[in-house]
Design an enzyme around this catalytic site. Structure first.
Site, PDB file in Angstrom:
ATOM      1  N   ASN A 172       5.832  33.511  89.564  1.00 60.93           N
ATOM      2  CA  ASN A 172       6.448  32.289  89.050  1.00 60.93           C
ATOM      3  C   ASN A 172       7.936  32.220  89.374  1.00 60.93           C
ATOM      4  O   ASN A 172       8.444  31.162  89.759  1.00 60.93           O
ATOM      5  CB  ASN A 172       6.215  32.156  87.546  1.00 60.93           C
ATOM      6  CG  ASN A 172       4.787  31.779  87.206  1.00 60.93           C
ATOM      7  OD1 ASN A 172       4.056  31.231  88.031  1.00 60.93           O
ATOM      8  ND2 ASN A 172       4.378  32.073  85.985  1.00 60.93           N
ATOM      9  N   ALA A 174      13.694  32.492  87.125  1.00 63.05           N
ATOM     10  CA  ALA A 174      13.155  33.474  86.184  1.00 63.05           C
ATOM     11  C   ALA A 174      11.920  32.912  85.498  1.00 63.05           C
ATOM     12  O   ALA A 174      11.728  31.694  85.434  1.00 63.05           O
ATOM     13  CB  ALA A 174      14.211  33.854  85.144  1.00 63.05           C
ATOM     14  N   ASP A 175      11.106  33.816  85.002  1.00 59.47           N
ATOM     15  CA  ASP A 175       9.936  33.440  84.219  1.00 59.47           C
ATOM     16  C   ASP A 175       9.726  34.515  83.165  1.00 59.47           C
ATOM     17  O   ASP A 175       9.916  35.705  83.440  1.00 59.47           O
ATOM     18  CB  ASP A 175       8.694  33.319  85.107  1.00 59.47           C
ATOM     19  CG  ASP A 175       7.506  32.778  84.337  1.00 59.47           C
ATOM     20  OD1 ASP A 175       7.663  31.745  83.658  1.00 59.47           O
ATOM     21  OD2 ASP A 175       6.425  33.381  84.401  1.00 59.47           O
ATOM     22  N   THR A 176       9.361  34.094  81.969  1.00 58.99           N
ATOM     23  CA  THR A 176       9.173  35.026  80.858  1.00 58.99           C
ATOM     24  C   THR A 176       7.836  34.767  80.180  1.00 58.99           C
ATOM     25  O   THR A 176       7.476  33.616  79.947  1.00 58.99           O
ATOM     26  CB  THR A 176      10.318  34.872  79.829  1.00 58.99           C
ATOM     27  OG1 THR A 176      11.563  35.135  80.488  1.00 58.99           O
ATOM     28  CG2 THR A 176      10.152  35.833  78.664  1.00 58.99           C
ATOM     29  N   GLY A 214      10.419  38.051  84.852  1.00 61.82           N
ATOM     30  CA  GLY A 214      10.623  38.228  86.280  1.00 61.82           C
ATOM     31  C   GLY A 214      11.868  37.455  86.654  1.00 61.82           C
ATOM     32  O   GLY A 214      12.063  36.326  86.200  1.00 61.82           O
TER      33      GLY A 214
END
Length: 193
Positions: A50, A70-72, A107
């Protein structure tokens, strides 16, 4: 010529964190369909993919830039939990997390254009939630805060009152692991300092 720094995100938390670091940057919505919610896939692969998709999408229009994406996600019992779809879903998530440990994976990807070099890394933190009451869940949902956050809580807001303890990077739990981001930027010759 100095490269423009672009945050490929609509997240108010990520925007605030970069502003707090004194970074001069532009916000561009990546408009990508994130993957992984509710799935039994590897959270590491989901957040990496992502984050990379976000920087690659924005890179199509910005050819002289440093792009940050970013991806959480929150993971409990092997289930990837993203943002709740509605209040009922937020209630389900908060009940599932109550009194238990879960993991937060973020990420972060950095892409330099026009070289199109992508660096990506994943940070994991562990969070223990309090054994909060049903009334606290309802009051928290009524604030509206859980609705746009992975795991249906924001540790930087009223959601902090639901957390018993954390292990690892606080900023990872907020959604942008700053130390890891700075490490990736250093590899490209840039720094948040």
């Amino acid at each position: 010529m100095k490269k423009e720094i672009i945050l490929a995100s609509n997240s108010p938390r990520r925007i605030d964190l970069l502003k707090h670091m004194g970074v001069d940057f532009k916000v561009v919505s990546p408009n990508v369909e994130e993957e992984g919610n509710g799935e039994k896939r590897s959270p590491v692969e989901v957040v990496k993919k992502n984050a990379i998709m976000k920087v690659q999408k924005v890179a199509e229009d910005y050819r002289n830039a440093i792009i940050i994406g970013a991806d959480t996600v929150v993971v409990i019992d092997g289930e990837i939990i993203g943002k709740p779809t509605n209040e009922k879903d937020a209630r389900r998530i908060l009940r599932k997390l109550r009194g238990r440990y879960h993991f937060v994976f973020s990420g972060v990807a950095v892409m330099e254009t026009p070289e199109d070099k992508v660096l990506v890394s994943v940070v994991r933190s562990k969070v223990k939630m309090r054994d909060y009451s049903e009334e606290e869940i309802e009051r928290y949902i009524a604030t509206g805060e859980p609705m746009d956050k992975a795991g249906a809580y924001g540790i930087q807001g009223k959601g902090a009152l639901l957390v018993e303890k954390i292990e690892g990077d606080y900023y990872n739990i907020v959604g942008l692991p700053l130390v890891r981001l700075n490490s990736l930027l250093n590899r490209l010759g840039y720094s948040l300092l």
